[in-house]
Design a protein around this motif. Structure first.
Motif, PDB file in Angstrom:
ATOM      1  N   SER A  21      12.366  77.320  91.513  1.00 19.66           N
ATOM      2  CA  SER A  21      12.938  77.755  90.238  1.00 19.66           C
ATOM      3  C   SER A  21      12.534  76.805  89.124  1.00 19.66           C
ATOM      4  O   SER A  21      12.138  77.237  88.033  1.00 19.66           O
ATOM      5  CB  SER A  21      14.468  77.826  90.339  1.00 19.66           C
ATOM      6  N   TYR A  22      12.612  75.514  89.414  1.00 22.34           N
ATOM      7  CA  TYR A  22      12.233  74.548  88.383  1.00 22.34           C
ATOM      8  C   TYR A  22      10.738  74.582  88.102  1.00 22.34           C
ATOM      9  O   TYR A  22      10.310  74.572  86.935  1.00 22.34           O
ATOM     10  CB  TYR A  22      12.642  73.126  88.767  1.00 22.34           C
ATOM     11  N   ALA A  23       9.935  74.619  89.147  1.00 22.16           N
ATOM     12  CA  ALA A  23       8.475  74.613  88.968  1.00 22.16           C
ATOM     13  C   ALA A  23       8.016  75.796  88.132  1.00 22.16           C
ATOM     14  O   ALA A  23       7.153  75.647  87.253  1.00 22.16           O
ATOM     15  CB  ALA A  23       7.780  74.629  90.327  1.00 22.16           C
ATOM     16  N   LEU A  24       8.593  76.961  88.372  1.00 21.23           N
ATOM     17  CA  LEU A  24       8.194  78.151  87.630  1.00 21.23           C
ATOM     18  C   LEU A  24       8.682  78.099  86.190  1.00 21.23           C
ATOM     19  O   LEU A  24       7.973  78.497  85.258  1.00 21.23           O
ATOM     20  CB  LEU A  24       8.731  79.402  88.327  1.00 21.23           C
ATOM     21  N   ALA A  25       9.910  77.604  85.988  1.00 24.89           N
ATOM     22  CA  ALA A  25      10.437  77.491  84.626  1.00 24.89           C
ATOM     23  C   ALA A  25       9.683  76.438  83.834  1.00 24.89           C
ATOM     24  O   ALA A  25       9.460  76.585  82.630  1.00 24.89           O
ATOM     25  CB  ALA A  25      11.925  77.169  84.661  1.00 24.89           C
TER      26      ALA A  25
END
Length: 251
Positions: A21-25
């Motif tokens: 989730s963080y990597a994509l955001a």
């Protein structure tokens, strides 16, 4: 300004789902990541932690339990109302040790969460994915679900029995093949993805140290692999069972 890419990550409150989730955001200001979590309490904590890191893109929270039709229907309704489209589904939610009183119940529960749920969620989201210009489905599987690999003796992981988990991931792989073949005509891209042997809470908090001693890597490496798929770097391998760092498994 509306995001250019709407992404749903299931099982997003910890481990691979959390890091993904963080990597994509963080990858783009145009990305909006919907964190699908069974527990709103855990999900809220995870969302606040990731937002505090100030990613370039945005995040939101969605209550979602892939083991129930009612939760899936409610989640699809919410995404439809909020966004009207879905560009990427990362089917990550899963279990390895079900809380069941019998072997049959354990097999059934693991299949329900790891195989039936991801397929039913993907099918329910197809109308929203069809509205995307670049629809993608990433089913987070495991090398333990490869039948070919199971028949190779004396390699890492060959001593792991875990029939319920292995069978459920093999079933998920078939779901990947079916989703791809049944829907490729309108442009959806589908993969099974093995995130590698990484440190998560999948096998319990107490097993984290054991995983590290056995060489498990950070689940951030899994997130990098998923980001590569989302960004189109593995498009030549659509419809296959892929690993991090350019690897691939036989089914």
């Amino acid at each position: 300004m509306a995001p250019n890419r709407v992404i749903l990550v299931t099982g997003a409150n910890s481990g691979i789902g959390y890091d993904t989730s963080y990597a994509l955001a963080a990858a783009s200001a145009n990305n909006h990541v919907i964190m699908g979590c069974r527990s709103l309490t855990k999900g809220t904590k995870a969302l606040e932690e990731l937002q505090a890191r100030k990613p370039a893109g945005t995040l939101s929270l969605l209550e979602l339990d892939v083991s129930t039709d009612e939760s899936i229907a409610s989640a699809v309704e919410k995404i439809t109302a909020d966004h009207g489209v879905l560009d990427v589904l990362v089917n990550n939610a899963g279990i390895i040790f079900p809380r069941a009183e019998s072997r049959r119940a354990a097999l059934a529960e693991t299949m329900n969460v790891n195989a039936f749920g991801p397929l039913l969620l993907a099918e329910a989201l197809l109308p929203l994915l069809k509205k995307s210009e670049d629809p993608r489905i990433i089913n987070v599987s495991s090398g333990l679900g490869s039948i070919s690999e199971r028949l190779v003796p004396d390699q890492f992981g060959s001593d792991i029995t875990a029939e319920n988990y292995r069978m459920s991931k093999a079933a998920m792989n078939m779901a990947t093949a079916c989703l791809y073949m049944n829907n490729r005509a309108w442009g959806v891209k589908v993969w099974s993805f093995c995130p590698g042997y990484v440190v998560t809470n999948l096998s319990g908090e107490e097993d984290r140290e054991n995983r590290v001693k056995q060489g498990a890597e950070s689940s951030e490496t899994s997130a990098v692999g998923i980001l590569e798929i989302v960004e189109g770097k593995r498009d030549a391998e659509v419809g296959t069972f892929i690993q991090r760092r350019g690897g691939r498994y036989d089914w």
